[in-house]
Motif scaffolding. Structure first.
Motif, PDB file in Angstrom:
ATOM      1  N   ALA A 143     -64.169 -20.356   0.897  1.00 49.67           N
ATOM      2  CA  ALA A 143     -64.039 -18.814   1.628  1.00 49.67           C
ATOM      3  C   ALA A 143     -63.272 -19.012   2.498  1.00 49.67           C
ATOM      4  N   VAL A 144     -62.662 -19.971   3.473  1.00 45.98           N
ATOM      5  CA  VAL A 144     -62.201 -20.033   4.372  1.00 45.98           C
ATOM      6  C   VAL A 144     -60.379 -20.297   4.443  1.00 45.98           C
ATOM      7  N   PRO A 145     -59.827 -19.944   4.504  1.00 47.36           N
ATOM      8  CA  PRO A 145     -58.127 -19.569   3.913  1.00 47.36           C
ATOM      9  C   PRO A 145     -57.852 -21.048   4.939  1.00 47.36           C
ATOM     10  N   ALA A 146     -56.718 -21.480   3.952  1.00 43.87           N
ATOM     11  CA  ALA A 146     -56.336 -23.031   4.967  1.00 43.87           C
ATOM     12  C   ALA A 146     -55.249 -22.977   6.595  1.00 43.87           C
ATOM     13  N   TRP A 147     -54.826 -21.151   5.871  1.00 39.55           N
ATOM     14  CA  TRP A 147     -54.470 -21.463   7.538  1.00 39.55           C
ATOM     15  C   TRP A 147     -55.111 -21.323   9.185  1.00 39.55           C
ATOM     16  N   ALA A 148     -56.464 -21.314   8.464  1.00 42.84           N
ATOM     17  CA  ALA A 148     -57.681 -21.101   9.325  1.00 42.84           C
ATOM     18  C   ALA A 148     -58.184 -22.132   9.865  1.00 42.84           C
TER      19      ALA A 148
END
Length: 468
Positions: free
Chosen positions: A147-152
């Motif tokens: 749910a949390v994108p890689a960039w974050a």
């Protein structure tokens, strides 16, 4: 005015009289700005954390596919190649106790023009490695919490690593010990579980991860080495601590060999034990299946809980710890080159707690940009990082051969003649076998470096090297 590299009596030659006493930083025209606070244990732990004891987890699938399953052989050959590099680093660390590592070693051991190229080559490694570490860590975290994108995740990892490093090397050294212990405990769980399977005949010892006669070729093996070599390129990181280690070059030289032997045993053991659970002739599908191959395998062998544990250890502990160490190492190379006016001078600023602050912030910002842009280019980033390191190591071997062997007429045949020749030859072959795109981009980077070095030469900005 005294130029760096000119102060004090000459110690550059390899003659016996000049090797009796350990050289000091001031003899090379530099002031002690970084804090000399690290013990031999701290340096060894730093090297182990930088090289990541469980580094094969992140690249196991890539190397398995590239080497037709012969992952054990790839890591053994890479270790032998790096043994020669370790010996060359050891010799240079004993004679040149300067933080610039291969940049300083080649500059002082050969000449300033080639020294700049060595620094420029390893700079490709150090500018990309902190970003690559954050990309690997983000990929591991996404496999658990998609749910949390890689960039974050990349932003979080880069910011935390920079914050810890800005606290000073004492803080980093303390956290390194904790990070290292956790990695070794998790690895021990997998090893013990595998040994239990072998005893109960749920798994079997096989030879093909070291040699598969139906698929073996040196081209296949050396084609995979540039990826495996990424796990072994901590020698340069250790030598950037020359100005912060108590004992200087002697401590760094000893730590280099201790770390090399330790990680070789750890790397070969874990990839072999993982490979015995993979059917011979298997190829992992491209994409996530390849990137998460070791994590998935750990889950099948031990259990789903262990996959989560290994993934979190890899992302939150191992790769994050490496990100901290690689930021620290990169900032010290940038600091050293900026101190010599080979990079913008503001990057040589040192804070009150002995941290090259501006260089550190520069590396963190660059890591964010490259990491976010390169989330889908792990393999290219990996081979580019290795291209820079291998090129610099080859120049280091040449510097050792010329400085100690040819100029100094050294009688240490193994370390000053045989080792640099074989080391350079093996690394040249590995470099030649690297990914084509990586070679094109790497050669483009070197071409830019040559043009900058030529400009510095004609404008008088190259630091004049010393002769022994």
């Amino acid at each position: 005015m005294t130029e760096p590299g000119h102060a004090g009596p000459s110690r550059g030659a390899a003659g016996p009289a000049q090797q009796l006493g350990a050289p000091t930083l001031e003899e090379f025209g530099y002031r002690q700005e970084l804090r000399r606070s690290m013990s031999l244990t701290d340096v060894v732990v730093y090297g182990l954390v930088y090289m990541v004891p469980i580094a094969p987890l992140a690249v196991f699938g890539l190397i398995f596919n590239s080497s037709a399953g012969m992952v054990g052989l790839v890591f053994l050959v890479a270790a032998v190649a790096m043994l020669f590099s370790g010996l060359s680093y050891r010799e240079m660390a004993l004679h040149y106790p300067i933080a610039g590592s291969v940049y300083s070693y080649v500059r002082l051991g050969l000449n300033s023009f080639v020294g700049f190229l060595a620094g420029w080559a390893i700079l490709l490694d150090y500018l990309l490695l902190p970003a690559l570490a954050s990309v690997f860590a983000a990929a591991a975290m996404v496999s658990v919490w998609s749910a949390v994108p890689a960039w974050a995740w990349i932003i979080v990892f880069v910011a935390l690593a920079a914050g810890i490093n800005l606290g000073g090397m004492a803080v980093t050294a303390t956290m390194n010990k904790v990070f290292l212990l956790i990695q070794l405990v998790v690895l021990a769980v997998f090893v013990v579980w595998t040994l239990a399977d072998l005893v109960q005949l749920r798994a079997h010892l096989v030879l093909w991860p070291f040699y598969d006669p139906d698929r073996f070729s040196w081209g296949i093996v050396f084609g995979a080495i540039p990826i495996a070599a990424l796990a072994f390129i901590g020698f340069d990181a250790i030598s950037t601590l020359n100005e912060e280690a108590r004992g200087g070059g002697r401590a760094v030289a000893k730590a280099t060999m201790i770390v090399l032997v330790s990680v070789t045993i750890l790397f070969v053991l874990q990839v072999y034990l993982a490979a015995i659970y993979v059917p011979q002739g298997t190829t992992f599908p491209d994409g996530d299946a390849t990137n998460s191959a070791y994590y998935d395998l750990a889950g099948r062998v031990v259990g789903g809980w262990f996959k989560v544990l290994v993934t979190l250890t890899s992302a939150l502990i191992a790769i994050f710890a490496n990100s901290i160490a690689s930021q620290a190492t990169s900032s010290r190379l940038v600091f050293s080159m900026a101190r010599d006016r080979q990079l913008p001078r503001f990057l040589s600023t040192v804070s009150a707690n002995g941290v090259p602050r501006n260089a550190m912030l520069f590396i963190a910002l660059l890591s964010l940009v490259i990491g976010i842009a390169g989330t889908q280019e792990e393999e290219l980033l990996t081979t580019l990082v290795t291209f820079g390191a291998l090129t610099a190591y080859i120049l280091l071997h040449i510097a050792v051969l010329v400085h100690f062997g040819i100029r100094g007429r050294s009688r240490k045949v193994l370390v000053h003649w045989i080792s640099p020749v074989i080391g350079a030859a093996v690394l040249l072959y590995a470099l030649w076998s690297a990914d084509t795109n990586a070679k094109i981009l790497g050669l483009g980077w070197l071409t830019i470096g040559i043009m900058i070095a030529a400009y510095f030469r004609f404008s008088g900005r190259l630091v004049v090297e010393r002769r022994g």
